[in-house]
Design an enzyme around this catalytic site. Structure first.
Site, PDB file in Angstrom:
ATOM      1  N   ASP A  27       9.590  50.223 -17.010  1.00 35.57           N
ATOM      2  CA  ASP A  27       8.220  49.680 -17.056  1.00 35.57           C
ATOM      3  C   ASP A  27       7.809  49.600 -18.523  1.00 35.57           C
ATOM      4  O   ASP A  27       8.153  50.488 -19.307  1.00 35.57           O
ATOM      5  CB  ASP A  27       7.273  50.627 -16.301  1.00 35.57           C
ATOM      6  CG  ASP A  27       5.985  49.937 -15.864  1.00 35.57           C
ATOM      7  OD1 ASP A  27       5.747  49.872 -14.640  1.00 35.57           O
ATOM      8  OD2 ASP A  27       5.212  49.475 -16.736  1.00 35.57           O
ATOM      9  N   ASN A  28       7.068  48.563 -18.891  1.00 39.91           N
ATOM     10  CA  ASN A  28       6.631  48.495 -20.302  1.00 39.91           C
ATOM     11  C   ASN A  28       5.277  49.198 -20.503  1.00 39.91           C
ATOM     12  O   ASN A  28       4.740  49.209 -21.606  1.00 39.91           O
ATOM     13  CB  ASN A  28       6.572  47.047 -20.807  1.00 39.91           C
ATOM     14  CG  ASN A  28       5.449  46.249 -20.150  1.00 39.91           C
ATOM     15  OD1 ASN A  28       4.706  46.752 -19.325  1.00 39.91           O
ATOM     16  ND2 ASN A  28       5.340  44.985 -20.535  1.00 39.91           N
ATOM     17  N   GLY A  32       0.995  49.606 -16.337  1.00 38.08           N
ATOM     18  CA  GLY A  32       1.489  50.759 -15.577  1.00 38.08           C
ATOM     19  C   GLY A  32       1.061  52.066 -16.228  1.00 38.08           C
ATOM     20  O   GLY A  32       0.703  52.104 -17.406  1.00 38.08           O
ATOM     21  N   ALA A  72       8.186  44.150 -12.029  1.00 44.15           N
ATOM     22  CA  ALA A  72       7.497  43.995 -13.325  1.00 44.15           C
ATOM     23  C   ALA A  72       7.151  42.538 -13.586  1.00 44.15           C
ATOM     24  O   ALA A  72       8.035  41.674 -13.605  1.00 44.15           O
ATOM     25  CB  ALA A  72       8.406  44.508 -14.439  1.00 44.15           C
ATOM     26  N   ALA A  73       5.886  42.260 -13.776  1.00 46.96           N
ATOM     27  CA  ALA A  73       5.450  40.893 -14.086  1.00 46.96           C
ATOM     28  C   ALA A  73       3.975  40.900 -14.450  1.00 46.96           C
ATOM     29  O   ALA A  73       3.237  41.796 -14.067  1.00 46.96           O
ATOM     30  CB  ALA A  73       5.657  39.976 -12.877  1.00 46.96           C
ATOM     31  N   SER A 115       5.228  36.141  -4.192  1.00 49.17           N
ATOM     32  CA  SER A 115       3.801  36.117  -3.873  1.00 49.17           C
ATOM     33  C   SER A 115       3.437  34.944  -2.976  1.00 49.17           C
ATOM     34  O   SER A 115       4.063  33.874  -3.052  1.00 49.17           O
ATOM     35  CB  SER A 115       3.025  35.987  -5.189  1.00 49.17           C
ATOM     36  OG  SER A 115       1.667  35.740  -4.942  1.00 49.17           O
ATOM     37  N   TYR A 139       1.192  31.359 -12.752  1.00 53.95           N
ATOM     38  CA  TYR A 139       1.623  32.615 -12.133  1.00 53.95           C
ATOM     39  C   TYR A 139       2.473  32.332 -10.884  1.00 53.95           C
ATOM     40  O   TYR A 139       3.597  32.812 -10.748  1.00 53.95           O
ATOM     41  CB  TYR A 139       0.408  33.494 -11.771  1.00 53.95           C
ATOM     42  CG  TYR A 139       0.792  34.606 -10.836  1.00 53.95           C
ATOM     43  CD1 TYR A 139       1.568  35.670 -11.286  1.00 53.95           C
ATOM     44  CD2 TYR A 139       0.440  34.558  -9.482  1.00 53.95           C
ATOM     45  CE1 TYR A 139       1.973  36.658 -10.408  1.00 53.95           C
ATOM     46  CE2 TYR A 139       0.845  35.550  -8.611  1.00 53.95           C
ATOM     47  CZ  TYR A 139       1.605  36.596  -9.074  1.00 53.95           C
ATOM     48  OH  TYR A 139       2.020  37.559  -8.205  1.00 53.95           O
ATOM     49  N   LYS A 143       6.647  32.853  -9.888  1.00 52.80           N
ATOM     50  CA  LYS A 143       7.171  33.558  -8.714  1.00 52.80           C
ATOM     51  C   LYS A 143       8.149  32.665  -7.944  1.00 52.80           C
ATOM     52  O   LYS A 143       9.203  33.113  -7.503  1.00 52.80           O
ATOM     53  CB  LYS A 143       6.022  34.022  -7.817  1.00 52.80           C
ATOM     54  CG  LYS A 143       5.230  35.176  -8.425  1.00 52.80           C
ATOM     55  CD  LYS A 143       6.126  36.406  -8.576  1.00 52.80           C
ATOM     56  CE  LYS A 143       5.540  37.504  -9.387  1.00 52.80           C
ATOM     57  NZ  LYS A 143       6.439  38.649  -9.572  1.00 52.80           N
ATOM     58  N   GLY A 279      -9.707  26.742  -6.973  1.00 53.26           N
ATOM     59  CA  GLY A 279      -8.328  27.025  -6.551  1.00 53.26           C
ATOM     60  C   GLY A 279      -8.181  27.965  -5.367  1.00 53.26           C
ATOM     61  O   GLY A 279      -7.062  28.317  -4.999  1.00 53.26           O
TER      62      GLY A 279
END
Ligand code: WQD
Length: 315
Positions: A27-28, A32, A72-73, A115, A139, A143, A279
């Site tokens: 994890d960066n 997180g 992770a994103a 997603s 985004y 995905k 949207g």
């Protein structure tokens, strides 16, 4: 697993660990929290850095990794519209590095966090995996392309993969793993209540029974268990599908969520009905028959448990 210190990732990591699976977290820590993964081996790493490939290869060899769960994103729709390059370079560059390291070390099982955003604005009430994906923001595009990347790796070098298309995830399995970001409806409303401000309902003139948008809210514990089911599925010989919706199959409107929050918190708050947000599809509910049938997974919690667990975790 990547993104293991995030809200969803930490639930997946804890459930896997409790089931006896050895988990290593990458994890960066941009969103997180390392407090969520205390006791698990972890590496602070930005997956999209060129140096990540070698670091991941070393980690995979050292810990004899056999499967990767990739969460992770960056995940904010609005931000992705403002900063598309960042979403493409972080989400897709990170995934390309991860798959490269997996290929080089012979790790061939991959569960990808996708997603419902990959569907865009489908004009059906119940969205099945057969619906043509048409994401309407960067985004959602990252995905969908992430799914394609995994599919291409399957063809090119034998990766086995599952992409889980999450619908609206909320709730908490453990208080210390609560969603601390205020990016989605339920945490946003809780934050407004704490600040004694009025929450907003985006749109009250949709073609739905009460005029507000309908979504499929799935409990994060149920979602975490879907990852366990997905890893089991990757061990099966026959794997007819690689893309699965994860939801409950039933929807709640924004006004129904507001009512449930009033019941759970005991606070009789007011909300503002404001114009629609750009949207937003009027109604987005998962057809969950594929994951029910193929993985024998189904959600166990309703909106009541989702709101109660999320509220309890904050108080
Ligand atoms: C839920 C409903 C809003 C805030 C997004 C992403 C999706 C996935 C989940 C990551 C909508 C309404 C919200 C508020 C409101 N993300 N709302 N007042 O937009 O369904 O899905 O999160 O993978 O890709 O698009 O979730 O929680 O923002 O909104 O009335 O203050 O609540 O309009 O109908 P959404 P959300």
């Amino acid at each position: 697993m990547t993104g293991g210190a995030g809200y969803i990732g930490s639930h997946v990591a804890r459930i896997l660990s409790q089931n006896g699976t050895f988990v290593v977290v990458v994890d960066n820590l941009s969103t997180g929290l390392d407090s969520r993964v205390l006791g698990l081996p972890s590496l602070n790493l930005e997956l999209s850095d060129a140096s990540a490939v070698a670091a991941l290869e070393q980690l995979m060899r050292e810990h004899k990794i056999t499967s990767v769960v990739h969460l992770a994103a960056l995940k904010q729709v609005g931000e992705s519209v403002e900063k598309p390059e960042e979403y493409f370079s972080k989400n897709l560059g990170g995934q390309a590095n991860l798959l490269t390291a997996m290929k080089n070390t012979g790790v061939k099982k991959f569960v990808f966090s996708s997603s419902a955003a990959s569907y865009g604005v489908p004009d059906v009430d119940l969205v099945s995996e057969g619906e043509t994906p048409a994401p309407i923001n960067p985004y959602g595009q990252t995905k969908l392309i992430g799914e394609w990347m995994a599919q291409n790796a399957q063809t090119a070098w034998g990766l086995s993969h599952v992409s889980l298309r999450y619908f609206n995830v909320a709730g908490a399995g453990w208080p210390d793993l609560a969603d601390t970001q205020k990016l989605n409806l339920i945490p946003i409303v809780f934050a407004a209540l704490k600040a004694s401000t009025k929450p907003k309902v985006f749109g009250s003139d949709y073609p739905t029974p009460d005029g507000s948008c309908i979504r499929d809210y799935v409990h994060v514990m149920d979602l975490a268990k879907a990852h366990v089911a997905a890893l089991d599925y990757l061990n099966q010989e026959s794997r007819p599908h690689s893309v699965f919706n994860v939801g409950t199959g039933s929807g709640s409107s924004v006004l129904e969520v507001m009512d449930q929050i009033k019941k759970t918190t005991g606070i009789d708050f007011e909300y503002d009905l404001v114009p629609r947000r750009a949207g937003d599809p009027p109604r987005l509910i998962a057809d969950v028959s594929r994951i029910n049938k193929v993985m024998n997974w189904e959600s166990e919690n309703s909106l009541v448990e989702i709101v109660e667990s999320a509220w309890k975790a904050l108080n």
